[in-house]
Write a protein that holds these residues in place. Structure first.
Motif, PDB file in Angstrom:
ATOM      1  N   LEU A 144       0.823  -1.209   0.000  1.00  9.13           N
ATOM      2  CA  LEU A 144       0.000   0.000   0.000  1.00  9.13           C
ATOM      3  C   LEU A 144       0.859   1.263   0.000  1.00  9.13           C
ATOM      4  CD1 LEU A 144      -2.909  -0.903   2.463  1.00  9.13           C
ATOM      5  CD2 LEU A 144      -2.969  -0.735  -0.035  1.00  9.13           C
ATOM      6  N   ILE A 145       1.949   1.238   0.764  1.00  9.06           N
ATOM      7  CA  ILE A 145       2.835   2.408   0.820  1.00  9.06           C
ATOM      8  C   ILE A 145       3.716   2.463  -0.430  1.00  9.06           C
ATOM      9  CG2 ILE A 145       4.724   3.503   2.110  1.00  9.06           C
ATOM     10  CD1 ILE A 145       3.604   2.113   4.626  1.00  9.06           C
ATOM     11  N   GLY A 146       4.117   1.286  -0.896  1.00 11.83           N
ATOM     12  CA  GLY A 146       5.073   1.234  -1.996  1.00 11.83           C
ATOM     13  C   GLY A 146       4.479   1.530  -3.362  1.00 11.83           C
ATOM     14  N   ALA A 204       4.530   5.186  -4.375  1.00  9.47           N
ATOM     15  CA  ALA A 204       5.928   5.600  -4.537  1.00  9.47           C
ATOM     16  C   ALA A 204       6.460   5.148  -5.898  1.00  9.47           C
ATOM     17  CB  ALA A 204       6.780   5.032  -3.410  1.00  9.47           C
ATOM     18  N   VAL A 239      16.236   4.714  -3.362  1.00  8.03           N
ATOM     19  CA  VAL A 239      15.291   3.823  -2.680  1.00  8.03           C
ATOM     20  C   VAL A 239      16.012   2.558  -2.214  1.00  8.03           C
ATOM     21  CG1 VAL A 239      13.344   2.260  -3.083  1.00  8.03           C
ATOM     22  CG2 VAL A 239      13.179   4.631  -3.779  1.00  8.03           C
ATOM     23  N   MET A 240      16.880   2.030  -3.084  1.00  6.15           N
ATOM     24  CA  MET A 240      17.526   0.746  -2.786  1.00  6.15           C
ATOM     25  C   MET A 240      18.703   0.867  -1.818  1.00  6.15           C
ATOM     26  SD  MET A 240      15.742  -1.500  -4.072  1.00  6.15           S
ATOM     27  CE  MET A 240      16.655  -3.044  -4.002  1.00  6.15           C
ATOM     28  N   PRO A 278      19.270   2.125   1.268  1.00  8.30           N
ATOM     29  CA  PRO A 278      19.157   1.633   2.649  1.00  8.30           C
ATOM     30  C   PRO A 278      19.016   0.120   2.711  1.00  8.30           C
ATOM     31  CG  PRO A 278      17.628   3.431   2.261  1.00  8.30           C
ATOM     32  CD  PRO A 278      18.193   3.046   0.920  1.00  8.30           C
ATOM     33  N   TRP A 318      15.513   1.752  14.608  1.00  2.27           N
ATOM     34  CA  TRP A 318      14.116   1.850  15.033  1.00  2.27           C
ATOM     35  C   TRP A 318      13.944   1.656  16.524  1.00  2.27           C
ATOM     36  CZ3 TRP A 318      10.139   3.991  12.702  1.00  2.27           C
ATOM     37  CH2 TRP A 318      10.265   4.258  11.344  1.00  2.27           C
ATOM     38  N   THR A 355       6.331  -2.324  11.708  1.00  2.00           N
ATOM     39  CA  THR A 355       7.017  -1.125  11.202  1.00  2.00           C
ATOM     40  C   THR A 355       8.417  -1.472  10.716  1.00  2.00           C
ATOM     41  OG1 THR A 355       5.845   0.166  12.854  1.00  2.00           O
ATOM     42  CG2 THR A 355       7.666   1.259  11.750  1.00  2.00           C
ATOM     43  N   VAL A 378       8.231  -3.544   7.443  1.00  2.00           N
ATOM     44  CA  VAL A 378       7.860  -2.710   6.295  1.00  2.00           C
ATOM     45  C   VAL A 378       9.053  -1.834   5.902  1.00  2.00           C
ATOM     46  CG1 VAL A 378       6.402  -0.792   5.520  1.00  2.00           C
ATOM     47  CG2 VAL A 378       5.393  -2.685   6.792  1.00  2.00           C
ATOM     48  N   TYR A 379       9.680  -1.236   6.901  1.00  2.00           N
ATOM     49  CA  TYR A 379      10.823  -0.364   6.632  1.00  2.00           C
ATOM     50  C   TYR A 379      11.933  -1.117   5.883  1.00  2.00           C
ATOM     51  CZ  TYR A 379      14.946   2.500   7.399  1.00  2.00           C
ATOM     52  OH  TYR A 379      16.083   3.238   7.207  1.00  2.00           O
ATOM     53  N   LEU A 420      10.455  -2.382   2.217  1.00  2.00           N
ATOM     54  CA  LEU A 420       9.785  -1.451   1.310  1.00  2.00           C
ATOM     55  C   LEU A 420      10.587  -1.188   0.022  1.00  2.00           C
ATOM     56  CD1 LEU A 420       7.334   0.411   0.911  1.00  2.00           C
ATOM     57  CD2 LEU A 420       8.631   2.226   1.989  1.00  2.00           C
ATOM     58  N   PRO A 421      11.908  -0.974   0.105  1.00  2.00           N
ATOM     59  CA  PRO A 421      12.659  -0.686  -1.124  1.00  2.00           C
ATOM     60  C   PRO A 421      12.448  -1.736  -2.203  1.00  2.00           C
ATOM     61  CG  PRO A 421      14.048  -0.280   0.769  1.00  2.00           C
ATOM     62  CD  PRO A 421      12.774  -0.895   1.295  1.00  2.00           C
ATOM     63  N   ILE A 457      15.560 -11.508  13.370  1.00  3.41           N
ATOM     64  CA  ILE A 457      16.137 -10.304  13.985  1.00  3.41           C
ATOM     65  C   ILE A 457      15.072  -9.293  14.404  1.00  3.41           C
ATOM     66  CG2 ILE A 457      17.615  -8.306  13.574  1.00  3.41           C
ATOM     67  CD1 ILE A 457      19.311 -10.047  11.761  1.00  3.41           C
ATOM     68  N   TYR A 505       4.639  13.055  -1.755  1.00  3.47           N
ATOM     69  CA  TYR A 505       4.613  11.652  -1.346  1.00  3.47           C
ATOM     70  C   TYR A 505       6.016  11.056  -1.359  1.00  3.47           C
ATOM     71  CZ  TYR A 505       2.960   6.938  -0.681  1.00  3.47           C
ATOM     72  OH  TYR A 505       2.739   5.691  -0.157  1.00  3.47           O
ATOM     73  N   LEU A 506       6.746  11.306  -2.454  1.00  4.78           N
ATOM     74  CA  LEU A 506       8.109  10.760  -2.550  1.00  4.78           C
ATOM     75  C   LEU A 506       8.994  11.341  -1.459  1.00  4.78           C
ATOM     76  CD1 LEU A 506       8.860  10.542  -6.366  1.00  4.78           C
ATOM     77  CD2 LEU A 506       8.392   8.715  -4.751  1.00  4.78           C
ATOM     78  N   ILE A 559       8.294   9.438   1.622  1.00  2.00           N
ATOM     79  CA  ILE A 559       8.865   8.088   1.545  1.00  2.00           C
ATOM     80  C   ILE A 559      10.367   8.149   1.835  1.00  2.00           C
ATOM     81  CG2 ILE A 559       9.494   6.238  -0.079  1.00  2.00           C
ATOM     82  CD1 ILE A 559       6.729   5.904   0.864  1.00  2.00           C
ATOM     83  N   PHE A 560      11.040   9.111   1.210  1.00  2.00           N
ATOM     84  CA  PHE A 560      12.476   9.208   1.448  1.00  2.00           C
ATOM     85  C   PHE A 560      12.762   9.602   2.899  1.00  2.00           C
ATOM     86  CE2 PHE A 560      12.810   9.371  -3.246  1.00  2.00           C
ATOM     87  CZ  PHE A 560      13.676   8.297  -3.368  1.00  2.00           C
ATOM     88  N   PHE A 583      10.912   8.623   5.452  1.00  2.15           N
ATOM     89  CA  PHE A 583      10.724   7.361   6.162  1.00  2.15           C
ATOM     90  C   PHE A 583      11.958   6.465   6.009  1.00  2.15           C
ATOM     91  CE2 PHE A 583       8.849   2.934   5.848  1.00  2.15           C
ATOM     92  CZ  PHE A 583       8.589   2.791   7.191  1.00  2.15           C
ATOM     93  N   LEU A 584      12.516   6.431   4.796  1.00  4.13           N
ATOM     94  CA  LEU A 584      13.657   5.547   4.548  1.00  4.13           C
ATOM     95  C   LEU A 584      14.942   6.063   5.190  1.00  4.13           C
ATOM     96  CD1 LEU A 584      13.134   4.509   0.799  1.00  4.13           C
ATOM     97  CD2 LEU A 584      12.890   3.063   2.803  1.00  4.13           C
ATOM     98  N   TYR A 585      15.109   7.371   5.215  1.00  6.13           N
ATOM     99  CA  TYR A 585      16.413   7.890   5.636  1.00  6.13           C
ATOM    100  C   TYR A 585      16.472   8.471   7.045  1.00  6.13           C
ATOM    101  CZ  TYR A 585      18.467   6.869   1.167  1.00  6.13           C
ATOM    102  OH  TYR A 585      18.963   6.191   0.083  1.00  6.13           O
ATOM    103  N   ILE A 638      18.320   6.396   9.645  1.00  6.73           N
ATOM    104  CA  ILE A 638      19.761   6.372   9.394  1.00  6.73           C
ATOM    105  C   ILE A 638      20.393   7.700   9.796  1.00  6.73           C
ATOM    106  CG2 ILE A 638      21.495   6.193   7.557  1.00  6.73           C
ATOM    107  CD1 ILE A 638      19.558   4.287   6.123  1.00  6.73           C
ATOM    108  N   PHE A 676      27.467   2.176   1.849  1.00  5.55           N
ATOM    109  CA  PHE A 676      27.007   3.143   0.851  1.00  5.55           C
ATOM    110  C   PHE A 676      28.097   3.395  -0.181  1.00  5.55           C
ATOM    111  CE2 PHE A 676      23.443   5.488   3.350  1.00  5.55           C
ATOM    112  CZ  PHE A 676      22.743   4.303   3.394  1.00  5.55           C
ATOM    113  N   ILE A 686      20.747  -2.099  -8.905  1.00  5.07           N
ATOM    114  CA  ILE A 686      21.039  -3.236  -8.063  1.00  5.07           C
ATOM    115  C   ILE A 686      19.762  -3.904  -7.602  1.00  5.07           C
ATOM    116  CG2 ILE A 686      23.274  -2.979  -7.018  1.00  5.07           C
ATOM    117  CD1 ILE A 686      21.953  -0.859  -5.208  1.00  5.07           C
TER     118      ILE A 686
END
Lengths: 278, 256
Positions: free
Chosen positions: A80-82, A85, A104-105, A107, A119, A154, A157-158, A161-162, A222, B7-8, B11-12, B14-16, B19, B240, B255
């Motif tokens: 749903l979230i992906g 995006a 996106v990839m 992380p 988290w 959470t 999903v985190y 998601l990528p 994990i 939205y993007l 999302i970014f 949330f992803l970053y 970190i 990274f 990738i």
């Protein structure tokens, strides 16, 4: 025979390695599951199905069902979230698409433990999330988020998601643009076109993403261990415990077999569905 | 389209954000997430004084280097072998796919039982053997993407001109797929550096063969120290960097 070896020469080292150090150990685990735990934690070689009857006991069935539930919810939320995006990345100018996908990839390929630990830092009682909410006067007492199923979902999903975004993106980018044009020419508005043309045609990508998250989540160790607080939340923790604390390897082996069976069943269903559609 | 950008952006975020928070905390003098005690490199210095961490780092590098070298060779051969076959063999493709989908915990306990049954003394080398298994699969998958645009006629041409198998492989096939081989081995290297569960089960007792992820796990699980943020930052930035390099080699192919 000589010809056969010659034709497959390049494949031999890889296939031998995988067979010897993966397929054989898996077969060993399957055969272990039909034996019993010895008095001192060893293995007693009496062939029987006892371990599988034990898996059917309420306590364990509940854990398996709970694992499936958490894996299902994680897959659902990730999709749903992906989806939006992936859709918006596809709408972005072509020159940015690769860069956006790479971001996106990125992380996804960093250390899983560390991402999960991050988290823990965010969600814990004195963590940033709670501190922020208290400072903003939204809550007065910190919420217990860490060590709940919500935290586990959470985290899952985190972490996955990528891949879901990538999988849906590749499905959208394979879409024939003419079909969308045709739908618009025939009077379909954007929403109708999306629901009746784009969405159904990109379902294989959605399914692949969902199954990926489900499969990796249901056997995860994990995330439920760190974000779920090490309670026997999921089947992965249970297997871990059988091998390291309870020392009941045969029972752990039968749980592993159940886990693999669930996964294989899903992958077969997916392959079958894909073949039926195409 | 405005909504799309927003939205993007979310999302970014949330992803970053997790970190970024971790990296920021690693420079926090107070060492706790709730209060900012000023910028400091203290935790990084502590890191380099810690013998346990240095030892684990060396172990990790040994495992990652050897398993990557082995897996790159075996995985590349496998990819070439599969791609040059005239007809698809589902059995072989399935076998190569298994290490990528099997749950880590199942692979870990299978290998533990297998090594125990054969009465192997566990150690770094059993971790290496195990890491090669999944690294072969990933190298193979990445190298195979290079064949998407591969013109099989150049191989025929090479044979027609009298070149033997080995000459053709070294002079024709290898140069074309080489970016994929490099990208695949870099990826295998990061996977191996990051891998925890399989290493944990196949390392055997004692701390001689502790790898970095194993150490991080015990630090997270049994008493978090602020050093872990510094260590995490270090590892994240390192992965990274490797991925950036890997992406440069394998331009146009995202990738996996």
């Amino acid at each position: 025979m000589v010809n056969f070896i010659k034709n497959n020469l390049l494949l031999i080292p890889g296939l031998i390695w995988i067979t010897l150090f993966l397929i054989l150990p898996c077969l060993l685990i399957i055969s272990l599951s039909f034996f019993e735990r010895g008095v001192y934690g060893g293995i007693e070689y009496n062939f029987n199905f006892q371990n599988y009857f034990r898996v059917l006991e309420f306590t364990y069935l509940k854990i398996i069902a709970n694992s499936a539930k958490i894996a299902f919810l994680s897959g659902l939320f990730a999709v749903l979230i992906g989806y939006p995006a992936a859709y918006f990345i596809h709408k972005a100018p072509a020159k940015y698409q690769i860069a956006l996908l790479f971001l996106v990839m990125l992380p996804f390929w960093s250390n899983y433990l560390i991402r999960t630990y991050a988290w823990m830092v965010l969600l814990n009682n004195q963590g940033l999330f709670n501190t922020l909410l208290i400072k903003l006067n939204i809550i007065t007492e910190p919420l217990n988020i860490l060590y709940t199923e919500f935290a586990v979902i959470t985290g899952l999903v985190y972490n996955y998601l990528p891949f879901v975004i990538l999988s849906i993106f590749s499905s959208i980018s394979k879409l024939d643009r003419n079909l969308i044009e045709a739908s618009k020419d025939l009077g379909g508005n954007s929403i109708k076109t999306f629901l009746l043309v784009t969405l159904p045609l990109t379902l294989p990508g959605v399914a692949a993403g969902f199954i990926f998250v489900f499969v990796l989540s249901i056997g995860n160790f994990i995330t439920p261990d760190l974000l779920g607080g090490g309670k026997f939340l999921m089947i992965g923790n249970l297997i871990y415990d059988q091998f390291l604390s309870a020392r009941d390897w045969p029972f752990g082996a039968s749980l592993s077999f159940v886990l693999i069976s669930i996964m294989l069943l899903l992958l077969f269903l997916q392959a079958y569905a894909v073949r039926k559609i195409s | 389209m405005k909504f799309g950008k927003l939205y993007l952006f979310l999302i970014f975020g949330f992803l970053y954000i997790p970190i970024i928070v971790l990296i920021t905390l690693s420079f926090n003098k107070s060492g706790v997430p709730t209060s900012w005690g000023g910028f400091s490199l203290e935790w990084y210095l502590k890191l380099f004084e810690n013998k346990k961490i240095l030892n684990a780092l060396i172990n990790t590098l040994i495992v990652a280097t050897i398993s990557t070298l082995l897996a790159s060779i075996i995985g590349t051969l496998l990819a070439v072998g599969i791609e040059l076959k005239k007809n698809k063999n589902h059995f072989i493709e399935g076998t190569v796919f298994v290490p990528m989908i099997i749950p880590d915990i199942v692979m870990a306990i299978s290998l533990l039982s297998f090594f125990t049954l054969l009465q192997f003394t566990l150690g770094l080398y059993s971790i290496i053997i195990s890491h090669v298994v999944f690294n072969i699969a990933f190298v193979c998958a990445i190298v195979r993407t290079r064949f998407n645009h591969f013109d099989h006629n150049i191989i025929e041409a090479s044979y027609d001109l009298g070149a033997k198998n080995i000459t053709t492989f070294i002079k024709i096939t290898l140069p074309v797929i080489f970016p994929g081989v490099l990208a695949g081995s870099l990826l295998a290297f990061t996977l191996s550096i990051d891998e925890f569960i399989i290493a944990f089960f196949t390392a055997g007792p004692g701390s001689d063969s502790t790898t970095l992820p194993m150490l991080i796990y015990s630090m997270i699980r049994f008493g978090v120290t602020p050093e872990i943020n510094a260590l995490s930052t270090f590892i994240i930035l390192f992965s990274f960097l490797i991925l950036f390099i890997s992406q440069r080699f394998n331009k146009g192919n995202v990738i996996l």
